[in-house]
Design a protein around this motif. Structure first.
Motif, short mmCIF file in Angstrom:
data_model
loop_
_atom_site.label_atom_id
_atom_site.label_comp_id
_atom_site.label_asym_id
_atom_site.label_seq_id
_atom_site.Cartn_x
_atom_site.Cartn_y
_atom_site.Cartn_z
N THR A 86 -4.03 6.92 -1.88
CA THR A 86 -3.74 5.59 -1.33
C THR A 86 -3.90 4.55 -2.44
O THR A 86 -4.99 4.39 -2.99
CB THR A 86 -4.69 5.25 -0.16
N THR A 100 0.86 -1.18 0.00
CA THR A 100 0.00 0.00 0.00
C THR A 100 0.89 1.23 0.00
O THR A 100 1.77 1.35 0.86
CB THR A 100 -0.93 0.03 1.24
N ARG A 154 0.88 5.26 0.30
CA ARG A 154 0.04 6.38 0.75
C ARG A 154 0.87 7.65 0.68
O ARG A 154 1.97 7.70 1.23
CB ARG A 154 -0.46 6.13 2.17
#
Length: 158
Positions: free
Chosen positions: A109, A3, A5
């Protein structure tokens, strides 16, 4: 499942930032280094909820196509695009916009899964996560630049 971000402060109104982030034309300009262009679905203008866009680009010297669909949208606060077809096993990309005293906080994100199981995890670790982070950062800074130029020209026109 990496992920990525990123948060970026943009000195411009939320509506300007939101529209620039969903502009097909701005996306193509911001990714010109990969020769990215929209070839199917929404190919110009502002993408809306439910619409798809198919991008063609060169990544790692290979011509690739990726189709994404806007699956959620609440103007001007967020939208989500998800891969329908492409090189990833899947991705879920959330674009959030928050009004703050100095302008707009853009929160990006990008949650994805690479194909090929364990080999994909190794590729993520070796280079793909870094590549995607830099790709998104470059695009986001381009949105910031255009948004702030737009906001400044609007202020000086008054």
């Amino acid at each position: 499942m990496p992920t990525i971000r990123q948060e970026l402060l943009i000195h411009a109104p939320i509506e300007v930032c939101f529209d620039l982030a969903r502009s097909i034309d701005i996306h193509a300009e911001s990714t010109s280094h990969t020769k990215e262009k929209a070839i199917a679905g929404r190919t110009h203008g502002l993408i809306e909820c439910g619409e798809t866009v198919t991008w063609e680009a060169y990544h790692f010297g290979i011509k690739q196509q990726l189709t994404a669909q806007i699956t959620e949208m609440a103007k001007p606060h967020y939208f989500v695009d998800e891969m329908v077809r492409g090189a990833f096993k899947r991705f879920h990309h959330t674009h959030e916009f928050v009004t703050v005293e100095q302008g707009t906080l853009m929160v990006d994100t990008f949650d994805y899964t690479s194909p090929f199981g364990g080999l994909g995890k190794l590729v993520d670790h070796l280079f793909l996560a870094k590549y995607m982070t830099q790709f998104l950062e470059k695009r986001n800074y381009y949105v910031k630049k255009i948004a702030e130029e737009t906001a400044n020209s609007s202020r000086s026109a008054r």
